[in-house]
Scaffold this active site. Structure first.
Site, PDB file in Angstrom:
ATOM      1  N   PRO A 100       0.786  -1.227   0.000  1.00 30.09           N
ATOM      2  CA  PRO A 100       0.000   0.000   0.000  1.00 30.09           C
ATOM      3  C   PRO A 100       0.824   1.287   0.000  1.00 30.09           C
ATOM      4  O   PRO A 100       1.836   1.384   0.689  1.00 30.09           O
ATOM      5  CB  PRO A 100      -0.829  -0.093   1.289  1.00 30.09           C
ATOM      6  CG  PRO A 100      -0.204  -1.163   2.099  1.00 30.09           C
ATOM      7  CD  PRO A 100       0.483  -2.084   1.139  1.00 30.09           C
ATOM      8  N   ASN A 101       0.343   2.213  -0.809  1.00 30.26           N
ATOM      9  CA  ASN A 101       0.859   3.591  -0.905  1.00 30.26           C
ATOM     10  C   ASN A 101       2.182   3.716  -1.640  1.00 30.26           C
ATOM     11  O   ASN A 101       2.653   4.831  -1.865  1.00 30.26           O
ATOM     12  CB  ASN A 101       0.973   4.235   0.491  1.00 30.26           C
ATOM     13  CG  ASN A 101      -0.373   4.305   1.180  1.00 30.26           C
ATOM     14  OD1 ASN A 101      -1.319   4.851   0.595  1.00 30.26           O
ATOM     15  ND2 ASN A 101      -0.499   3.752   2.363  1.00 30.26           N
ATOM     16  N   ARG A 116       4.497  11.060  -2.049  1.00 22.84           N
ATOM     17  CA  ARG A 116       4.302  10.652  -0.662  1.00 22.84           C
ATOM     18  C   ARG A 116       5.515  11.012   0.211  1.00 22.84           C
ATOM     19  O   ARG A 116       6.609  10.495  -0.018  1.00 22.84           O
ATOM     20  CB  ARG A 116       4.136   9.142  -0.702  1.00 22.84           C
ATOM     21  CG  ARG A 116       4.055   8.490   0.599  1.00 22.84           C
ATOM     22  CD  ARG A 116       4.082   6.988   0.452  1.00 22.84           C
ATOM     23  NE  ARG A 116       3.814   6.464   1.756  1.00 22.84           N
ATOM     24  CZ  ARG A 116       4.121   5.246   2.164  1.00 22.84           C
ATOM     25  NH1 ARG A 116       4.674   4.404   1.341  1.00 22.84           N
ATOM     26  NH2 ARG A 116       3.849   4.879   3.384  1.00 22.84           N
ATOM     27  N   TYR A 163      10.637   9.273   1.767  1.00 22.37           N
ATOM     28  CA  TYR A 163      10.687   8.252   0.710  1.00 22.37           C
ATOM     29  C   TYR A 163      11.362   8.724  -0.584  1.00 22.37           C
ATOM     30  O   TYR A 163      11.497   7.952  -1.528  1.00 22.37           O
ATOM     31  CB  TYR A 163       9.271   7.736   0.412  1.00 22.37           C
ATOM     32  CG  TYR A 163       8.622   7.092   1.622  1.00 22.37           C
ATOM     33  CD1 TYR A 163       9.125   5.906   2.135  1.00 22.37           C
ATOM     34  CD2 TYR A 163       7.537   7.688   2.266  1.00 22.37           C
ATOM     35  CE1 TYR A 163       8.555   5.307   3.254  1.00 22.37           C
ATOM     36  CE2 TYR A 163       6.965   7.101   3.394  1.00 22.37           C
ATOM     37  CZ  TYR A 163       7.475   5.913   3.881  1.00 22.37           C
ATOM     38  OH  TYR A 163       6.917   5.328   4.989  1.00 22.37           O
ATOM     39  N   ASN A 202       8.378  -5.022  -0.927  1.00 23.07           N
ATOM     40  CA  ASN A 202       8.176  -3.934   0.025  1.00 23.07           C
ATOM     41  C   ASN A 202       6.698  -3.962   0.421  1.00 23.07           C
ATOM     42  O   ASN A 202       5.836  -3.477  -0.321  1.00 23.07           O
ATOM     43  CB  ASN A 202       8.537  -2.575  -0.576  1.00 23.07           C
ATOM     44  CG  ASN A 202       8.446  -1.468   0.467  1.00 23.07           C
ATOM     45  OD1 ASN A 202       7.836  -1.655   1.520  1.00 23.07           O
ATOM     46  ND2 ASN A 202       9.036  -0.328   0.177  1.00 23.07           N
ATOM     47  N   ALA A 252       2.986  -0.719   4.923  1.00 22.99           N
ATOM     48  CA  ALA A 252       2.503  -0.817   6.306  1.00 22.99           C
ATOM     49  C   ALA A 252       2.093  -2.237   6.696  1.00 22.99           C
ATOM     50  O   ALA A 252       2.067  -2.574   7.894  1.00 22.99           O
ATOM     51  CB  ALA A 252       1.334   0.142   6.506  1.00 22.99           C
ATOM     52  N   ASP A 307       2.151 -15.853   6.083  1.00 27.81           N
ATOM     53  CA  ASP A 307       1.726 -17.226   5.779  1.00 27.81           C
ATOM     54  C   ASP A 307       1.801 -17.517   4.281  1.00 27.81           C
ATOM     55  O   ASP A 307       2.175 -18.627   3.880  1.00 27.81           O
ATOM     56  CB  ASP A 307       0.284 -17.464   6.272  1.00 27.81           C
ATOM     57  CG  ASP A 307       0.209 -17.607   7.790  1.00 27.81           C
ATOM     58  OD1 ASP A 307       1.275 -17.730   8.430  1.00 27.81           O
ATOM     59  OD2 ASP A 307      -0.910 -17.592   8.327  1.00 27.81           O
ATOM     60  N   GLU A 337      13.075  -8.670   1.738  1.00 28.98           N
ATOM     61  CA  GLU A 337      12.214  -7.595   2.246  1.00 28.98           C
ATOM     62  C   GLU A 337      12.956  -6.268   2.027  1.00 28.98           C
ATOM     63  O   GLU A 337      14.131  -6.152   2.379  1.00 28.98           O
ATOM     64  CB  GLU A 337      11.984  -7.832   3.750  1.00 28.98           C
ATOM     65  CG  GLU A 337      11.207  -6.745   4.451  1.00 28.98           C
ATOM     66  CD  GLU A 337      11.168  -6.978   5.980  1.00 28.98           C
ATOM     67  OE1 GLU A 337      11.954  -7.802   6.499  1.00 28.98           O
ATOM     68  OE2 GLU A 337      10.364  -6.310   6.639  1.00 28.98           O
ATOM     69  N   HIS A 339      12.746  -1.973   2.492  1.00 26.22           N
ATOM     70  CA  HIS A 339      12.116  -0.732   2.953  1.00 26.22           C
ATOM     71  C   HIS A 339      12.956   0.431   2.480  1.00 26.22           C
ATOM     72  O   HIS A 339      14.186   0.420   2.656  1.00 26.22           O
ATOM     73  CB  HIS A 339      11.991  -0.707   4.482  1.00 26.22           C
ATOM     74  CG  HIS A 339      11.161  -1.845   4.977  1.00 26.22           C
ATOM     75  ND1 HIS A 339       9.798  -1.876   4.793  1.00 26.22           N
ATOM     76  CD2 HIS A 339      11.502  -2.997   5.572  1.00 26.22           C
ATOM     77  CE1 HIS A 339       9.334  -3.021   5.276  1.00 26.22           C
ATOM     78  NE2 HIS A 339      10.357  -3.717   5.754  1.00 26.22           N
ATOM     79  N   SER A 394      12.769   3.573   3.572  1.00 24.97           N
ATOM     80  CA  SER A 394      13.221   4.319   4.752  1.00 24.97           C
ATOM     81  C   SER A 394      13.895   3.355   5.728  1.00 24.97           C
ATOM     82  O   SER A 394      13.728   2.126   5.625  1.00 24.97           O
ATOM     83  CB  SER A 394      12.023   4.984   5.433  1.00 24.97           C
ATOM     84  OG  SER A 394      11.134   4.000   5.941  1.00 24.97           O
ATOM     85  N   ARG A 406      12.628   4.629  13.052  1.00 23.75           N
ATOM     86  CA  ARG A 406      11.337   5.328  13.020  1.00 23.75           C
ATOM     87  C   ARG A 406      10.477   4.920  14.226  1.00 23.75           C
ATOM     88  O   ARG A 406      10.999   4.476  15.222  1.00 23.75           O
ATOM     89  CB  ARG A 406      10.667   5.072  11.672  1.00 23.75           C
ATOM     90  CG  ARG A 406      11.507   5.658  10.507  1.00 23.75           C
ATOM     91  CD  ARG A 406      10.832   5.500   9.174  1.00 23.75           C
ATOM     92  NE  ARG A 406       9.585   6.262   9.118  1.00 23.75           N
ATOM     93  CZ  ARG A 406       8.672   6.108   8.164  1.00 23.75           C
ATOM     94  NH1 ARG A 406       8.874   5.234   7.181  1.00 23.75           N
ATOM     95  NH2 ARG A 406       7.562   6.831   8.179  1.00 23.75           N
TER      96      ARG A 406
HETATM   97  C1  DQA Z   1       8.070   1.324   4.101  1.00 24.90           C
HETATM   98  C2  DQA Z   1       8.095   1.517   5.621  1.00 24.90           C
HETATM   99  C3  DQA Z   1       6.742   1.199   6.224  1.00 24.90           C
HETATM  100  O1  DQA Z   1       6.782   1.377   7.626  1.00 24.90           O
HETATM  101  C4  DQA Z   1       5.691   2.125   5.649  1.00 24.90           C
HETATM  102  O2  DQA Z   1       4.412   1.810   6.176  1.00 24.90           O
HETATM  103  C5  DQA Z   1       5.668   2.107   4.165  1.00 24.90           C
HETATM  104  C6  DQA Z   1       6.945   2.118   3.464  1.00 24.90           C
HETATM  105  C7  DQA Z   1       9.381   1.778   3.446  1.00 24.90           C
HETATM  106  O3  DQA Z   1       9.569   1.484   2.264  1.00 24.90           O
HETATM  107  O4  DQA Z   1      10.206   2.436   4.082  1.00 24.90           O
HETATM  108  O5  DQA Z   1       4.626   2.178   3.543  1.00 24.90           O
HETATM  109  O6  DQA Z   1       7.907  -0.045   3.826  1.00 24.90           O
END
Ligand code: DQA
Length: 145
Positions: A9-10, A17, A22, A73, A76, A86, A97, A99, A101, A106
């Site tokens: 998401p996002n 954003r 980011y 990624n 949230a 799962d 994985e 991220h 940021s 954080r």
């Molecule tokens: C994120 C970090 C997450 O905590 C956040 O909710 C995101 C982006 C990152 O890429 O830093 O949506 O995954």
């Protein structure tokens, strides 16, 4: 090797954003950069982004037998989703994985990753370059087999 670049998401709003966190690169230009990088390295790649947890579960299930690795990624959902954990465990596809940021620096609620247990590596805080580093980790893993 075929990789699925999966975003939660996002992440479609990259660029717009919270650019202070980011960065300013938008989602489309990130995808192009990953595509070019993978082409250089001889890696086949496909992309999927969703704001919906169940659609991400569906895409992970679909990747079974189709993809050799996932760069994920989860946004949230990292901090909430047992369903995604799962799904990754069910298909057993090697996953990194990512991220953008540095989640370790954080809020408290970002310190937990439900998905980390199903990933062979985590990259956090390297900006959007982290996706390219994740591709390299997949290549290194494959070469070590
Ligand atoms: C994120 C970090 C997450 O905590 C956040 O909710 C995101 C982006 C990152 O890429 O830093 O949506 O995954």
């Amino acid at each position: 090797m075929k990789l699925l670049i999966l975003n939660g998401p996002n992440l479609n709003l990259l660029g717009l954003r919270e650019p202070g966190i980011y960065g300013t690169e938008n989602y489309q230009s990130l995808l192009r950069r990953i595509e070019d990088y993978c082409a250089e390295k001889g890696v086949e790649v496909c992309f999927y982004q969703s704001n919906h947890e169940g659609f991400l579960v569906d895409r992970i299930q679909q990747a079974y037998g189709e993809c050799d690795g996932i760069v994920f990624n989860p946004g949230a959902y990292t901090h909430t989703s047992i369903a995604l954990l799962d799904a990754l465990k069910a298909v057993g596809i090697p996953t990194v994985e990512v991220h953008i940021s540095d989640v370790t620096k954080r809020e408290e609620f970002r310190q937990i990753s439900y998905l980390r247990a199903a990933c062979f590596a985590t990259i956090s805080g390297h900006g959007t370059d982290g996706y390219l580093e994740a591709v390299d980790l997949h290549l290194a893993r494959e070469a070590s087999l």
